[in-house]
Design a protein around this motif. Structure first.
Motif, PDB file in Angstrom:
ATOM      1  N   PRO A 178       0.835  -1.214   0.000  1.00  0.00           N
ATOM      2  CA  PRO A 178       0.000   0.000   0.000  1.00  0.00           C
ATOM      3  C   PRO A 178       0.865   1.258   0.000  1.00  0.00           C
ATOM      4  CG  PRO A 178      -0.721  -1.546   1.700  1.00  0.00           C
ATOM      5  CD  PRO A 178       0.571  -2.082   1.171  1.00  0.00           C
ATOM      6  N   GLY A 179       1.874   1.290   0.847  1.00  0.00           N
ATOM      7  CA  GLY A 179       2.749   2.464   0.922  1.00  0.00           C
ATOM      8  C   GLY A 179       3.476   2.704  -0.391  1.00  0.00           C
ATOM      9  N   PHE A 180       3.939   1.624  -1.037  1.00  0.00           N
ATOM     10  CA  PHE A 180       4.646   1.749  -2.310  1.00  0.00           C
ATOM     11  C   PHE A 180       3.742   2.358  -3.383  1.00  0.00           C
ATOM     12  CE2 PHE A 180       5.530  -0.119  -6.489  1.00  0.00           C
ATOM     13  CZ  PHE A 180       6.753   0.484  -6.727  1.00  0.00           C
ATOM     14  N   PHE A 181       2.508   1.817  -3.466  1.00  0.00           N
ATOM     15  CA  PHE A 181       1.584   2.332  -4.498  1.00  0.00           C
ATOM     16  C   PHE A 181       1.239   3.802  -4.235  1.00  0.00           C
ATOM     17  CE2 PHE A 181       0.408  -2.285  -5.187  1.00  0.00           C
ATOM     18  CZ  PHE A 181       1.027  -2.348  -6.423  1.00  0.00           C
ATOM     19  N   LEU A 182       1.103   4.144  -2.974  1.00  0.00           N
ATOM     20  CA  LEU A 182       0.806   5.541  -2.659  1.00  0.00           C
ATOM     21  C   LEU A 182       1.998   6.444  -2.994  1.00  0.00           C
ATOM     22  CD1 LEU A 182      -1.225   5.352   0.671  1.00  0.00           C
ATOM     23  CD2 LEU A 182      -2.044   5.895  -1.624  1.00  0.00           C
ATOM     24  N   SER A 223      -4.518   7.704  -9.783  1.00  0.00           N
ATOM     25  CA  SER A 223      -5.750   7.232  -9.151  1.00  0.00           C
ATOM     26  C   SER A 223      -5.820   5.702  -9.180  1.00  0.00           C
ATOM     27  CB  SER A 223      -6.974   7.819  -9.860  1.00  0.00           C
ATOM     28  OG  SER A 223      -6.962   9.219  -9.712  1.00  0.00           O
ATOM     29  N   VAL A 224      -5.387   5.126 -10.302  1.00  0.00           N
ATOM     30  CA  VAL A 224      -5.387   3.661 -10.391  1.00  0.00           C
ATOM     31  C   VAL A 224      -4.461   3.087  -9.315  1.00  0.00           C
ATOM     32  CG1 VAL A 224      -4.728   1.697 -11.839  1.00  0.00           C
ATOM     33  CG2 VAL A 224      -5.940   3.644 -12.847  1.00  0.00           C
ATOM     34  N   PHE A 225      -3.298   3.736  -9.147  1.00  0.00           N
ATOM     35  CA  PHE A 225      -2.383   3.268  -8.109  1.00  0.00           C
ATOM     36  C   PHE A 225      -2.995   3.431  -6.715  1.00  0.00           C
ATOM     37  CE2 PHE A 225       0.872   3.379 -11.400  1.00  0.00           C
ATOM     38  CZ  PHE A 225       1.592   2.237 -11.084  1.00  0.00           C
ATOM     39  N   MET A 226      -3.786   4.487  -6.543  1.00  0.00           N
ATOM     40  CA  MET A 226      -4.434   4.692  -5.240  1.00  0.00           C
ATOM     41  C   MET A 226      -5.437   3.580  -4.967  1.00  0.00           C
ATOM     42  SD  MET A 226      -5.060   8.778  -5.224  1.00  0.00           S
ATOM     43  CE  MET A 226      -4.148   9.606  -6.486  1.00  0.00           C
ATOM     44  N   ILE A 227      -6.178   3.187  -6.011  1.00  0.00           N
ATOM     45  CA  ILE A 227      -7.156   2.097  -5.836  1.00  0.00           C
ATOM     46  C   ILE A 227      -6.420   0.804  -5.477  1.00  0.00           C
ATOM     47  CG2 ILE A 227      -8.817   0.644  -7.069  1.00  0.00           C
ATOM     48  CD1 ILE A 227      -9.574   3.275  -8.626  1.00  0.00           C
ATOM     49  N   LEU A 228      -5.309   0.574  -6.192  1.00  0.00           N
ATOM     50  CA  LEU A 228      -4.501  -0.607  -5.878  1.00  0.00           C
ATOM     51  C   LEU A 228      -4.012  -0.543  -4.426  1.00  0.00           C
ATOM     52  CD1 LEU A 228      -2.350  -1.013  -9.112  1.00  0.00           C
ATOM     53  CD2 LEU A 228      -4.070  -2.612  -8.231  1.00  0.00           C
ATOM     54  N   ALA A 229      -3.562   0.673  -4.061  1.00  0.00           N
ATOM     55  CA  ALA A 229      -3.053   0.845  -2.707  1.00  0.00           C
ATOM     56  C   ALA A 229      -4.137   0.509  -1.690  1.00  0.00           C
ATOM     57  CB  ALA A 229      -2.554   2.273  -2.528  1.00  0.00           C
ATOM     58  N   LEU A 230      -5.356   1.004  -1.963  1.00  0.00           N
ATOM     59  CA  LEU A 230      -6.453   0.763  -1.015  1.00  0.00           C
ATOM     60  C   LEU A 230      -6.799  -0.727  -0.959  1.00  0.00           C
ATOM     61  CD1 LEU A 230      -8.744   3.849  -1.694  1.00  0.00           C
ATOM     62  CD2 LEU A 230      -7.278   3.411   0.301  1.00  0.00           C
ATOM     63  N   TYR A 231      -6.743  -1.378  -2.101  1.00  0.00           N
ATOM     64  CA  TYR A 231      -7.048  -2.821  -2.137  1.00  0.00           C
ATOM     65  C   TYR A 231      -6.053  -3.586  -1.263  1.00  0.00           C
ATOM     66  CZ  TYR A 231      -7.268  -7.583  -3.900  1.00  0.00           C
ATOM     67  OH  TYR A 231      -7.342  -8.944  -3.991  1.00  0.00           O
ATOM     68  N   PHE A 232      -4.772  -3.294  -1.463  1.00  0.00           N
ATOM     69  CA  PHE A 232      -3.759  -4.011  -0.689  1.00  0.00           C
ATOM     70  C   PHE A 232      -3.758  -3.565   0.768  1.00  0.00           C
ATOM     71  CE2 PHE A 232      -2.117  -4.820  -4.964  1.00  0.00           C
ATOM     72  CZ  PHE A 232      -1.988  -6.197  -4.879  1.00  0.00           C
ATOM     73  N   HIS A 233      -4.158  -2.330   0.981  1.00  0.00           N
ATOM     74  CA  HIS A 233      -4.314  -1.804   2.334  1.00  0.00           C
ATOM     75  C   HIS A 233      -5.351  -2.647   3.085  1.00  0.00           C
ATOM     76  CE1 HIS A 233      -5.812   1.054   5.386  1.00  0.00           C
ATOM     77  NE2 HIS A 233      -4.594   1.624   5.334  1.00  0.00           N
TER      78      HIS A 233
END
Lengths: 659, 221
Positions: free
Chosen positions: B28-32, B194-204
């Motif tokens: 999550p941190g990486f994607f953010l 934004s796509v990376f943020m969604i990924l981040a939230l998913y893994f979060h």
């Protein structure tokens, strides 16, 4: 194979459908043939068309800057299309450019003599500015033969910036030519007269009448001739004709032809030999060889006299200091043209079928060894002809002016033969061509009576070849007869192939004035502005005018009881303000800025019945003044069709009667 | 108070556990981080541009919108727009352009915070940056419709052009002009962010939801 063909025709059909200008159906060479047959065109004609036809949007490879003769203008022409791109107003007012109808008056007035307006010019010889003997595309100079004036044109905006009147002489002809780094603009005189328009009876010709050449110092930084650094060299009262500056090995020297070494004074009405006979009596005239580097030093050392406020190196100093040498040249010469390496001078005497080629190295030797055949009547040493001549080449009748190609060819116009001769140079040029040195290769007939010729960069240290234009004086039967006054004819000749193939490929009528010389520069050496660099630009100073009206600062301001200032802007499709009210007798100082930034968004501006019309190109500001002496109601309007609401781009200038 | 802060920042992990599950807790941190970098780059490049195609402009007219300024042929477009009574482009979205850079930097800082929050509050911190591209286009559309629908009735050509709204993306027609609106690199980068943020939230969610559940179960017990 079949599928490929099918694919191609589908593709072709697609292209045709996509191109709105293409008619339906495929075009083929058969259509070309049919169209050619219908108009009686030969294969040679079609080939010429293919070499010159310039479809919409395609740009020219070279640009001609042509003298405009009596029009007092310069013509700008594209090559190979031979389309007139525009004229540049110089010595003559010209309404489209607004030149002399509100702006440009001060520059034009600099060419006046004793307050007498001279509002026409006989432009003869344009000279592009040079760096190391090659065109640099920055400035253009042109002379007015009739009134001995020289003008400076800035090639950033193609506008005249300066006119200088020669204070010594009435006519000029040996100008303009520039030294290899445009240190000086050369202006040789023509018909001898006493200095500074003074009176002297014709029988005092030998004593009182003067020949001269003027060296105008050019300040490239300022883009102006610096009159305070300029000087003249007195010459014997022969009629100096064309000139050319030395270059490379001959840098520091310049050369002038002359006629009337007979000092003929005419008088046909008194049964004396007319000028045409008297001036051509001698078998030879004098080629003038001048060391201008040394002359500059003599001028700077102050060994000059003041004539009409202008420094002149007197003839006795000229002789003492060894600035001038003469050598015989075939009579009635026209061009003296220096070869690209600066090593030979080609002189064409109109009444001798040869061109005479002088070696600069031999001239230097003859000067060093004092190989003189004598002195002329004024004590100027004359170099022995045989010791300075390199070759004489028989080219044809009436040779006039010579240009050069990149391949060791020289080209000479033949006035009487109505032809352009191609001939070979020798010496270091011999390897460029396959023919023997110093021989005629070919003559191409032209239509008719060619004067000067111009080859692409053909008078520089690196001629381009490819194109040559024959600047013909007569067109006779070439065009629709426009009454008894016929246009001149510029004929484009393809000189790209060696040997005897050099066909005429285009005729361009010039119906605006009689051009003389023209230079041809590679288009990519020019880099003109398409809009002025900033809004409020004054082309006369090439800087932003601090007084230029700007948006939201428009106003009509009364300065005092009899002076009104107008600050106006122009933009599609309105002037601001649209009402300008003054009182009868007011002096009106009118400033106007075109605040457009779009290419080609030029506005005109006229005030009817006050003789005012401006051309305001994008960003340009102009100031003009006049006295509103006639009360009335005057619609002012935009005189360039600028936009869909162009007609509406107007306003009212109201002059209230005073009590 | 302490418990509220605890519930916001979520369960904490000791270093050993993070090291054992580097990918699980690092993702999550990486994607953010990637999303933050993309957003920062987008500040310097155009977000949107419109091309106006007409016969007398062989090079077309261009309008380019950055987060904080307009570029291209603004003065020429304004001088044409005055015919139909459209207000000068410079008057549009003045507030947005003056604060746009700070807002985006603020969003980036929220993302920075979000990477330290291990609860569902992280969603709230990500949401402004996540929806930024859509907000940008909506704002642009509102301004274009505001300008296009409110033409000066006293303008020279007000009779010949009906009020109009050019599409915020895609092609339209106004008078002799064809308008072609396209996203700029900035908008594309922020959308990828934004796509990376969604990924981040998913893994979060995958990383911390089990911990939260475990925490709650522990609390109940």
């Amino acid at each position: 194979m079949r599928t490929r063909t099918g694919f191609r025709s589908v593709l072709a059909a697609g292209v045709l459908l996509a191109g709105t200008a293409s008619p339906a159906g495929a075009q083929s060479m058969r259509d070309v043939q049919q169209a050619a047959e219908a108009r009686g065109l030969t294969t040679a004609d079609l080939l010429a068309a293919a070499k010159t036809f310039t479809p919409t949007g395609m740009k020219d490879e070279y640009i001609i800057f042509s003298s405009g003769g009596h029009s007092g203008q310069v013509f700008v022409i594209g090559v190979p299309s031979m389309r007139l791109l525009r004229t540049i107003a110089v010595f003559t007012p010209e309404p489209w450019q607004g030149w002399g109808y509100g702006v440009g008056e001060e520059i034009l007035a600099d060419g006046d003599v004793n307050g007498q307006p001279n509002r026409w010019g006989d432009t003869h010889h344009p000279a592009l500015s040079e760096t190391n003997g090659d065109y640099d595309g920055q400035f253009l100079f042109i002379n007015d033969k009739a009134n001995a004036r020289v003008a400076v044109i800035d090639l950033r905006d193609f506008e005249t910036k300066q006119i200088v009147k020669n204070p010594l002489i009435i006519n000029d002809h040996g100008g303009t030519f520039v030294t290899p780094n445009t240190e000086y603009v050369i202006e040789g005189a023509q018909y001898s007269t006493p200095w500074a328009q003074e009176y002297a009876p014709i029988h005092e010709y030998r004593e009182k009448y003067k020949g001269s050449v003027t060296m105008w110092k050019f300040d490239r930084e300022k883009g102006r001739i610096d009159e305070s650094q300029s000087f003249a060299i007195e010459l014997p009262p022969y009629w100096q004709d064309l000139s050319d500056a030395g270059k490379l090995v001959s840098d520091g020297y310049m050369f002038l032809n002359s006629i009337n070494t007979e000092l003929a004074t005419g008088g046909i009405e008194n049964k004396k030999p007319p000028f045409e006979a008297g001036v051509s009596m001698n078998a030879t005239d004098y080629l003038h060889i001048i060391d201008w580097h040394k002359a500059e030093k003599v001028y700077k050392a102050g060994k000059t006299m003041e004539v009409n406020g202008f420094p002149v190196i007197p003839l006795n100093v000229v002789i003492e200091e060894g600035l001038l040498y003469l050598t015989p040249e075939p009579r009635s010469p026209h061009g003296v043209d220096v070869t690209p390496k600066g090593d030979f001078l080609v002189v064409a005497g109109k009444l001798d079928p040869h061109v005479t080629v002088y070696s600069f190295a031999k001239i230097k030797d003859a000067i060093a060894n004092q190989t003189f055949s004598g002195k002329d009547d004024f004590g100027v040493p004359v170099l022995d002809f045989d010791s300075v001549v390199e070759a004489q080449v028989e080219v044809g009748l009436g040779p006039l002016h010579t240009q050069f190609g990149p391949d060791g060819y020289a080209y000479t116009s033949l006035f009487l033969d109505s032809a352009v001769a191609r001939w070979t140079l020798g010496g270091p040029y011999a390897s460029g061509h396959s023919e023997p040195d110093w021989t005629l290769v070919h003559k191409t007939p032209v239509h008719y009576n060619v004067g000067h010729i111009g080859a692409a960069e053909g008078d520089t240290v690196s001629p381009d070849g490819k194109y040559l234009v024959s600047y013909n004086k007569w067109s006779v039967d070439r065009f629709f007869p426009t009454g008894p006054l016929l246009p001149q004819n510029f004929q484009l000749i393809d000189i790209s192939k060696q040997g005897s193939e050099m066909p005429v490929i285009y005729d361009m009528p010039i119906g605006v004035g009689e051009p003389h010389y023209a230079q041809i520069i590679k288009a990519d050496k020019l880099d003109p502005w398409t809009v002025y660099p900033e809004i409020g630009w004054d082309p006369q100073t090439q800087a932003v005018d601090p007084w230029a009206p700007r948006p939201k600062m428009e106003r009509v301001e009364r300065k005092d009881d009899h002076t009104v200032e107008v600050y106006m802007t122009a933009v599609r499709s309105h002037f601001t303000p649209e009402h300008v009210v003054v009182k009868e007798g007011d002096k009106v100082i009118w400033r106007i800025t075109n605040i457009e930034r779009a290419v080609d968004a030029t506005h005109g501006f006229c005030v009817p019945q006050f003789d005012i019309n401006l051309s305001l190109e994008p960003g340009e500001t102009a100031t003009f003044e006049f006295i509103a002496d006639e009360p009335g109601t005057y619609p002012y309007y935009c005189t360039e069709f600028c936009s869909a609401l162009h007609l509406e781009m107007m306003g009212y200038f109201l002059v209230e009667p005073r009590e | 108070m302490v418990s509220l802060l605890d519930s916001i920042i979520g369960p904490r992990l000791d270093r050993a556990e993070i090291q054992q599950n580097e990918i699980r807790y690092g993702a999550p941190g990486f994607f953010l981080l990637v999303a933050r970098l993309l957003l920062l780059v987008s500040l310097f490049v155009p977000f949107w541009h419109m091309e106006l195609v007409a016969p007398q402009y062989p090079d077309n007219l261009h309008l380019i919108a950055y987060v904080n300024h307009l570029a291209g042929d603004v003065s020429e477009i304004d001088s044409l727009n005055h015919y139909i009574g459209m207000r000068p482009l410079g008057e549009a979205a003045q507030v947005e352009r003056s604060i746009g850079v700070y807002v985006l930097i603020g969003f980036v800082m929220l993302l920075e915070l979000a990477s330290w929050v291990h609860s569902r509050w992280a969603v709230l911190l990500v949401l402004p940056a996540l929806t930024f591209p859509i907000a940008f286009l909506v704002d642009l559309h509102l301004w274009m419709s505001h300008f296009g629908m409110n033409l000066d009735p006293n303008a020279p050509l007000s009779n010949s052009v009906d009020p109009f709204v050019p599409p915020v993306l895609g092609t339209g027609m106004v008078g002799q002009f064809k308008t072609i609106a396209q996203p700029g690199l900035g908008l594309i980068l922020s959308s990828i962010a934004s796509v990376f943020m969604i990924l981040a939230l998913y893994f979060h969610r995958r990383a911390y939801l089990p911990l939260l559940k475990a925490q709650k179960a522990q609390a109940k017990a």
